[in-house]
Scaffold this motif. Structure first.
Motif, mmCIF file in Angstrom:
data_model
loop_
_atom_site.group_PDB
_atom_site.id
_atom_site.type_symbol
_atom_site.label_atom_id
_atom_site.label_comp_id
_atom_site.label_asym_id
_atom_site.label_seq_id
_atom_site.Cartn_x
_atom_site.Cartn_y
_atom_site.Cartn_z
ATOM 1 N N SER A 163 0.854 -1.182 0.000
ATOM 2 C CA SER A 163 0.000 0.000 0.000
ATOM 3 C C SER A 163 0.895 1.240 0.000
ATOM 4 O O SER A 163 2.112 1.138 0.148
ATOM 5 C CB SER A 163 -0.890 0.010 1.244
ATOM 6 O OG SER A 163 -0.113 0.322 2.394
ATOM 7 N N ARG A 164 0.285 2.399 -0.110
ATOM 8 C CA ARG A 164 1.061 3.647 -0.047
ATOM 9 C C ARG A 164 1.761 3.792 1.306
ATOM 10 O O ARG A 164 2.778 4.460 1.402
ATOM 11 C CB ARG A 164 0.171 4.849 -0.324
ATOM 12 C CG ARG A 164 -0.227 4.931 -1.796
ATOM 13 C CD ARG A 164 -0.810 6.279 -2.131
ATOM 14 N NE ARG A 164 -1.195 6.363 -3.514
ATOM 15 C CZ ARG A 164 -0.408 6.781 -4.498
ATOM 16 N NH1 ARG A 164 0.830 7.142 -4.239
ATOM 17 N NH2 ARG A 164 -0.862 6.841 -5.739
ATOM 18 N N LEU A 222 -6.546 4.527 -5.871
ATOM 19 C CA LEU A 222 -5.157 4.983 -5.947
ATOM 20 C C LEU A 222 -4.761 5.879 -4.770
ATOM 21 O O LEU A 222 -3.584 6.154 -4.580
ATOM 22 C CB LEU A 222 -4.903 5.693 -7.280
ATOM 23 C CG LEU A 222 -4.922 4.765 -8.506
ATOM 24 C CD1 LEU A 222 -4.765 5.571 -9.786
ATOM 25 C CD2 LEU A 222 -3.864 3.679 -8.404
ATOM 26 N N GLN A 223 -5.707 6.290 -3.952
ATOM 27 C CA GLN A 223 -5.368 7.011 -2.719
ATOM 28 C C GLN A 223 -4.641 6.078 -1.747
ATOM 29 O O GLN A 223 -3.877 6.530 -0.907
ATOM 30 C CB GLN A 223 -6.629 7.537 -2.035
ATOM 31 C CG GLN A 223 -7.332 8.636 -2.758
ATOM 32 C CD GLN A 223 -8.596 9.041 -2.007
ATOM 33 O OE1 GLN A 223 -8.594 9.159 -0.781
ATOM 34 N NE2 GLN A 223 -9.668 9.246 -2.742
ATOM 35 N N SER A 262 -0.469 2.808 -4.892
ATOM 36 C CA SER A 262 0.091 3.495 -6.053
ATOM 37 C C SER A 262 -0.093 2.623 -7.302
ATOM 38 O O SER A 262 -0.196 1.395 -7.191
ATOM 39 C CB SER A 262 1.566 3.809 -5.833
ATOM 40 O OG SER A 262 2.303 2.608 -5.725
ATOM 41 N N PRO A 263 -0.127 3.229 -8.484
ATOM 42 C CA PRO A 263 -0.345 2.445 -9.710
ATOM 43 C C PRO A 263 0.663 1.319 -9.889
ATOM 44 O O PRO A 263 0.308 0.240 -10.363
ATOM 45 C CB PRO A 263 -0.194 3.486 -10.834
ATOM 46 C CG PRO A 263 -0.490 4.789 -10.191
ATOM 47 C CD PRO A 263 -0.027 4.662 -8.764
ATOM 48 N N ASP A 264 1.914 1.532 -9.475
ATOM 49 C CA ASP A 264 2.927 0.485 -9.650
ATOM 50 C C ASP A 264 2.772 -0.669 -8.662
ATOM 51 O O ASP A 264 3.444 -1.690 -8.780
ATOM 52 C CB ASP A 264 4.337 1.074 -9.592
ATOM 53 C CG ASP A 264 4.638 1.788 -8.286
ATOM 54 O OD1 ASP A 264 3.735 2.422 -7.723
ATOM 55 O OD2 ASP A 264 5.802 1.707 -7.835
ATOM 56 N N ASN A 265 1.869 -0.546 -7.690
ATOM 57 C CA ASN A 265 1.585 -1.633 -6.753
ATOM 58 C C ASN A 265 0.168 -2.177 -6.908
ATOM 59 O O ASN A 265 -0.269 -2.999 -6.110
ATOM 60 C CB ASN A 265 1.797 -1.165 -5.313
ATOM 61 C CG ASN A 265 3.246 -1.239 -4.921
ATOM 62 O OD1 ASN A 265 3.762 -2.301 -4.630
ATOM 63 N ND2 ASN A 265 3.920 -0.102 -4.948
ATOM 64 N N GLY A 271 -4.091 -1.043 -12.490
ATOM 65 C CA GLY A 271 -2.763 -0.530 -12.151
ATOM 66 C C GLY A 271 -1.715 -0.937 -13.166
ATOM 67 O O GLY A 271 -2.032 -1.326 -14.293
#
Length: 170
Positions: A11-12, A133-134, A137-140, A147
């Motif tokens: 996650s972020r 996406l909050q 992140s798109p790469d995860n 994503g």
């Protein structure tokens, strides 16, 4: 339905991600095994330290649009929720993001804030990709969920089966 730890993705906040496509299917024993396996994988992904159980957390994403999503029945309560409370108490600290909850249900949920206390803040809603996406992140976020991450369920199951010396036919 199924739940899976998206191993290798975070996650972020840097937490392991659990993705649930609907609700688990099966009897109490089957759901107990699924729940234990899932949380064991989360602990492995979080680099589990038995002396720091309270520090393990995850981000849980539940897709309510899956056909297997339903109000928790006896099997889910006994095989899932009770097992988590008894053996994986750290899991109750997870933030849960619900995908696809209808707006009227979200409004009803928001009315529960006065009675839910702190627990209320653990539940979030994602109405679209941007909302999700909050938290990731798109790469995860795996490609199949909008994503950029190269993570596929079939490959993951085969990799886990190979690592654990199991024969799985998908």
């Amino acid at each position: 339905g199924y739940s899976v730890c998206l191993e290798g993705l975070r996650s972020r906040e840097g937490l392991p991600i659990i993705y649930s496509h609907g609700m688990p299917l099966g009897n109490v024993e089957s759901i107990t095994k699924q729940t234990a396996y899932l949380h064991d994988r989360v602990m492995a992904a979080a680099r589990y330290n038995p002396n720091c159980q309270d520090q393990i957390r995850s981000l849980v994403v539940i897709n309510t649009t899956a056909s297997s999503f339903r109000f928790p029945d006896r099997s889910i309560r006994k095989g899932g929720l009770e097992i988590v409370n008894k053996h994986y108490p750290w899991a109750n600290k997870a933030t849960t993001v619900f995908i696809g909850v209808p707006k009227p249900i979200q409004a009803l949920f928001h009315m529960t804030k006065p009675i839910m206390g702190e627990m209320y803040n653990k539940f979030k809603f994602a109405n679209n990709r941007e909302d999700l996406l909050q938290y990731i992140s798109p790469d995860n976020l795996p490609r199949q969920y909008g994503g950029e991450a190269d993570w596929e369920l079939e490959k993951y199951v085969q990799q886990r089966a190979s690592t654990e010396c199991c024969n799985v036919n998908l």
